[in-house]
Design an enzyme around this catalytic site. Sequence first.
Site, PDB file in Angstrom:
ATOM      1  N   SER A 108      85.047  49.702  45.880  1.00 28.12           N
ATOM      2  CA  SER A 108      85.730  49.268  47.089  1.00 28.12           C
ATOM      3  C   SER A 108      86.667  50.380  47.552  1.00 28.12           C
ATOM      4  O   SER A 108      87.089  51.230  46.754  1.00 28.12           O
ATOM      5  CB  SER A 108      86.513  48.006  46.740  1.00 28.12           C
ATOM      6  OG  SER A 108      87.603  47.859  47.595  1.00 28.12           O
ATOM      7  N   SER A 109      87.033  50.353  48.838  1.00 30.56           N
ATOM      8  CA  SER A 109      87.908  51.406  49.364  1.00 30.56           C
ATOM      9  C   SER A 109      89.308  51.324  48.771  1.00 30.56           C
ATOM     10  O   SER A 109      90.100  52.268  48.907  1.00 30.56           O
ATOM     11  CB  SER A 109      87.987  51.323  50.888  1.00 30.56           C
ATOM     12  OG  SER A 109      88.507  50.073  51.262  1.00 30.56           O
ATOM     13  N   CYS A 110      89.644  50.218  48.086  1.00 29.79           N
ATOM     14  CA  CYS A 110      90.989  50.088  47.516  1.00 29.79           C
ATOM     15  C   CYS A 110      91.204  51.014  46.320  1.00 29.79           C
ATOM     16  O   CYS A 110      92.303  51.103  45.793  1.00 29.79           O
ATOM     17  CB  CYS A 110      91.292  48.650  47.132  1.00 29.79           C
ATOM     18  SG  CYS A 110      90.349  48.079  45.728  1.00 29.79           S
ATOM     19  N   TYR A 137      92.814  45.419  40.198  1.00 26.51           N
ATOM     20  CA  TYR A 137      91.425  45.392  40.662  1.00 26.51           C
ATOM     21  C   TYR A 137      90.918  46.816  40.906  1.00 26.51           C
ATOM     22  O   TYR A 137      89.809  47.187  40.487  1.00 26.51           O
ATOM     23  CB  TYR A 137      91.372  44.582  41.965  1.00 26.51           C
ATOM     24  CG  TYR A 137      90.016  44.466  42.588  1.00 26.51           C
ATOM     25  CD1 TYR A 137      89.080  43.559  42.098  1.00 26.51           C
ATOM     26  CD2 TYR A 137      89.656  45.253  43.683  1.00 26.51           C
ATOM     27  CE1 TYR A 137      87.835  43.441  42.682  1.00 26.51           C
ATOM     28  CE2 TYR A 137      88.408  45.144  44.270  1.00 26.51           C
ATOM     29  CZ  TYR A 137      87.504  44.237  43.765  1.00 26.51           C
ATOM     30  OH  TYR A 137      86.258  44.123  44.341  1.00 26.51           O
ATOM     31  N   LYS A 141      87.862  49.063  39.255  1.00 26.55           N
ATOM     32  CA  LYS A 141      86.782  49.676  40.041  1.00 26.55           C
ATOM     33  C   LYS A 141      86.694  51.183  39.767  1.00 26.55           C
ATOM     34  O   LYS A 141      85.602  51.748  39.722  1.00 26.55           O
ATOM     35  CB  LYS A 141      87.005  49.413  41.538  1.00 26.55           C
ATOM     36  CG  LYS A 141      86.754  47.960  41.925  1.00 26.55           C
ATOM     37  CD  LYS A 141      85.299  47.622  41.735  1.00 26.55           C
ATOM     38  CE  LYS A 141      84.944  46.219  42.142  1.00 26.55           C
ATOM     39  NZ  LYS A 141      83.554  45.876  41.802  1.00 26.55           N
ATOM     40  N   HIS A 184      89.253  37.389  54.356  1.00 26.56           N
ATOM     41  CA  HIS A 184      89.547  38.679  54.979  1.00 26.56           C
ATOM     42  C   HIS A 184      89.730  38.494  56.487  1.00 26.56           C
ATOM     43  O   HIS A 184      89.476  37.424  57.027  1.00 26.56           O
ATOM     44  CB  HIS A 184      88.411  39.663  54.689  1.00 26.56           C
ATOM     45  CG  HIS A 184      88.323  40.055  53.251  1.00 26.56           C
ATOM     46  ND1 HIS A 184      87.141  40.047  52.540  1.00 26.56           N
ATOM     47  CD2 HIS A 184      89.276  40.442  52.365  1.00 26.56           C
ATOM     48  CE1 HIS A 184      87.370  40.441  51.300  1.00 26.56           C
ATOM     49  NE2 HIS A 184      88.656  40.676  51.163  1.00 26.56           N
TER      50      HIS A 184
END
Length: 324
Positions: A108-110, A137, A141, A184
């Site tokens: 994910s972009s996070c 999280y 990832k 979201h």
Amino acid sequence: MSAQPKIYVAGHRGMVGAAIVRALRSKGQTNVISRSHAELDLTDQAAVRAFFALEKPDQVYLAAARVGGIHANNTYPAEFIYQNLMIEANVIDAAFRNDVKKLLFLGSSCIYPKLAQQPMREDALLTGGLEPTNEPYAIAKIAGIKLCESYNRQYGQSHGVDYRSVMPTNLYGPGDNYHPTNSHVIPALIRRFHEARLGRAAEVVVWGSGTPRREFLYVDDMAAACVHVAGLDKAIYDDHVEPMLSHVNVGFGSDVTIADLAKIVARTVGFTGRIVFDSTKPDGAPRKLMDTSRLKVLGWRPEVELERGLAMAYEDFLSNVPRS
Ligand SMILES: NC(=O)c1ccc[n+]([C@@H]2O[C@H](COP(=O)([O-])OP(=O)(O)OC[C@H]3O[C@@H](n4cnc5c(N)ncnc54)[C@H](OP(=O)(O)O)[C@@H]3O)[C@@H](O)[C@H]2O)c1
């Protein structure tokens, strides 16, 4: 014996996993296997090992994850880091033990630092502190990317292991989560404008100033990108990544303001009242956009424009709630 590879899609009931199954089927892949969470808990190492030993898949798409919004991430940080680490470690190691050569891991972009330069390039990874609300999280990832890279580095030559990672931007589309408080921005806006239209409300209040810019990708585009990246010739893929910087961003390539997004959603849903922005509510980062040059060079571009994607997402929403 089937001539087609046996492909295991982990998380096939989720928004992304379901889209990957659709994408594989649309490419003529018929030998796609899956297990629901109830049938196979991927945090259970013994069960995952037994599943791989029994099914012996040739390829794996790892789209199963414990996923949630800010509230869930903040409330259950231990569950988010533990479950995601376990899912990745179990699936990637069981894949290796059972001679799976090709695996695609979804992050994910996070994973990028909170203050990463925009647009965010792959090499921004591990250059700064993460957004605290989803740090557990994101750490899990990042560990998933590093698991893939470490198995490639240790077993690439000896066992032909080729495990790749893709990092999607914000996704939307069929199968999204429309929960009233834990969804979201796109599904939340679709639901809110839809309910406002039904209730003949004069206005809809959108949190924040409306000025932050965000990027959104239709989930079937994301799935097409996954199949594309997984299917790339190894020499081509290796030419464009590095052994310890191997993940590929997947995004739309441009962003919109939340205000413009709200207007398009309102139009899509048929809400004609006023849109009011509540600037007393937090905006978050001013901009979050992926740099997708690496993916473009690897030969993939998105097809679904935001307006068309939102129309299809709204159709999906309507098919799951009573029409009025
Ligand atoms: N949605 C987005 O905007 C977005 C953006 C960037 C990245 N991604 C990434 O894409 C991936 C998939 O996301 P998604 O939006 O498709 O999430 P999702 O709709 O919540 O799907 C996740 C799937 O994983 C399954 N799962 C969770 N824990 C499991 C376990 N212990 N054992 C077996 N299955 C388990 C879930 O099953 P249950 O529901 O039955 O638990 C669900 O089917 C994630 O890695 C996520 O980080 C998503």
